[in-house]
Design an enzyme around this catalytic site. Structure first.
Site, PDB file in Angstrom:
ATOM      1  N   ASN A   9       0.864  -1.187   0.000  1.00 55.60           N
ATOM      2  CA  ASN A   9       0.000   0.000   0.000  1.00 55.60           C
ATOM      3  C   ASN A   9       0.898   1.234   0.000  1.00 55.60           C
ATOM      4  OD1 ASN A   9      -1.805   2.043   0.502  1.00 55.60           O
ATOM      5  ND2 ASN A   9      -2.291   1.406   2.604  1.00 55.60           N
ATOM      6  N   GLU A  99      -6.807   4.561   7.912  1.00 55.80           N
ATOM      7  CA  GLU A  99      -6.684   5.990   7.555  1.00 55.80           C
ATOM      8  C   GLU A  99      -7.965   6.491   6.899  1.00 55.80           C
ATOM      9  OE1 GLU A  99      -2.969   5.568   5.465  1.00 55.80           O
ATOM     10  OE2 GLU A  99      -2.028   5.009   7.358  1.00 55.80           O
ATOM     11  N   GLY A 175       2.494   2.192  10.683  1.00 57.38           N
ATOM     12  CA  GLY A 175       3.417   3.325  10.524  1.00 57.38           C
ATOM     13  C   GLY A 175       4.131   3.720  11.794  1.00 57.38           C
ATOM     14  N   SER A 215       3.604  -2.155  10.368  1.00 57.67           N
ATOM     15  CA  SER A 215       5.056  -2.154  10.561  1.00 57.67           C
ATOM     16  C   SER A 215       5.685  -3.511  10.245  1.00 57.67           C
ATOM     17  CB  SER A 215       5.422  -1.684  11.971  1.00 57.67           C
ATOM     18  OG  SER A 215       5.000  -0.341  12.149  1.00 57.67           O
TER      19      SER A 215
HETATM   20  C1  PEP Z   1      -0.740   0.076   6.089  1.00 54.21           C
HETATM   21  O1  PEP Z   1      -0.915   1.273   6.051  1.00 54.21           O
HETATM   22  O2  PEP Z   1      -1.565  -0.700   5.545  1.00 54.21           O
HETATM   23  C2  PEP Z   1       0.444  -0.409   6.781  1.00 54.21           C
HETATM   24  C3  PEP Z   1       0.477  -1.663   7.144  1.00 54.21           C
HETATM   25  O3  PEP Z   1       1.427   0.504   7.007  1.00 54.21           O
HETATM   26  P1  PEP Z   1       2.893   0.230   7.645  1.00 54.21           P
HETATM   27  O4  PEP Z   1       3.397  -1.056   7.029  1.00 54.21           O
HETATM   28  O5  PEP Z   1       3.701   1.415   7.235  1.00 54.21           O
HETATM   29  O6  PEP Z   1       2.693   0.092   9.097  1.00 54.21           O
END
Ligand code: PEP
Length: 252
Positions: A9, A99, A175, A215
């Site tokens: 993503n 989000e 994130g 993450s």
């Molecule tokens: C996401 O936004 O779907 C996500 C998993 O972000 P991150 O890997 O940056 O935590």
């Protein structure tokens, strides 16, 4: 059918030339070797989907959108429909990302409509669910995720549901660099399967692909993917670098 999937993503990142570099970088890195039982999905901003789909078709990966409208067509300025995505060769769409829930006020009812609309146009929805930190700390994470899964998906019939991929994304892990432990991920994925079994039956639950997101990176993917109910990952930040993303693909 249950599959192994690693989906990236990109969120609202990359200019056109950066997007080209990343797409060809992913294509090159995949070309150096990849497991053939893992489906790779790249979800760039909508503006780059056509380009992404061309590269994906040539290099055996798939493309997904990050959102779409619940409406069929018409006077909805700024929106993109499921029919448009389908006609551009897009196969997946992320729906209900935290989000979208937080910044755009999306709720389970609206997301459920989007899921149904995506399926009508033969797109595979990646339905995101997950609790915020306060809910986990209050011991309410199972309750919250059950309500999200039931709220958005229980209106589907079994045939429609069989097209859905679920992504468990604890919001406190997105994130933040704070990943769920493999045990926390496995426990929640098994719980989601038990919720699905109540709604759609044991077989449908067993056949559902459930991804982990939050993450996940090249350093922790192997441990997360080793769990029996974790079928892959939805990757944010770590999908923005071709080598890192493809290392995650190769963590199976
Ligand atoms: C996401 O936004 O779907 C996500 C998993 O972000 P991150 O890997 O940056 O935590």
């Amino acid at each position: 059918m249950r599959k192994k999937i690693v989906a990236g993503n990109w969120k609202m990142n990359k200019t056109f030339s950066e997007a080209e570099d990343l797409l060809f970088g992913i294509a090159d890195a995949l070309g150096n070797g990849r497991p053939d039982n893992v489906e790779v999905v790249v979800c760039p901003p909508a503006l780059y989907l056509e380009l992404a789909n061309d590269v994906a078709t040539e290099h055996n990966f798939r493309c997904g959108a990050q959102n779409m409208s619940e409406h069929e067509s018409g006077a909805y300025t700024g929106e993109i429909s499921a029919a448009m995505l389908q006609s551009a060769g897009v196969e997946f769409v992320i729906l209900g990302h935290s989000e979208r829930r937080t910044y755009f006020g999306e709720n389970d009812e609206l997301i459920g409509k989007k899921v149904a609309q995506a399926i009508r146009h033969e797109l595979t929805p990646i339905y995101c669910c997950g609790e915020v930190l306060a809910e986990r700390e209050a011991g309410k994470h199972f309750e919250v995720v059950e309500a999200q899964v039931t709220g958005a998906l229980s209106g589907l019939d079994a045939k429609a549901f069989s097209k859905v991929v679920i992504a468990y994304e604890p919001v406190w892990a997105i994130g933040t660099g704070r990943t769920a432990t493999p045990q926390q991920a496995q426990e929640m994925h098994a719980f989601i399967r038990s919720v699905l079994a109540k709604i759609f039956g044991q077989k449908a639950a067993g056949d559902t692909t459930i991804l982990y997101g939050g993450s996940c990176n090249a350093g922790n993917a192997k441990e997360l993917f080793a769990n029996s109910d974790v079928d892959g990952g939805l990757i944010g930040g770590a999908s923005l670098k071709a080598d890192e993303f493809v290392k995650i693909v190769n963590s199976f």
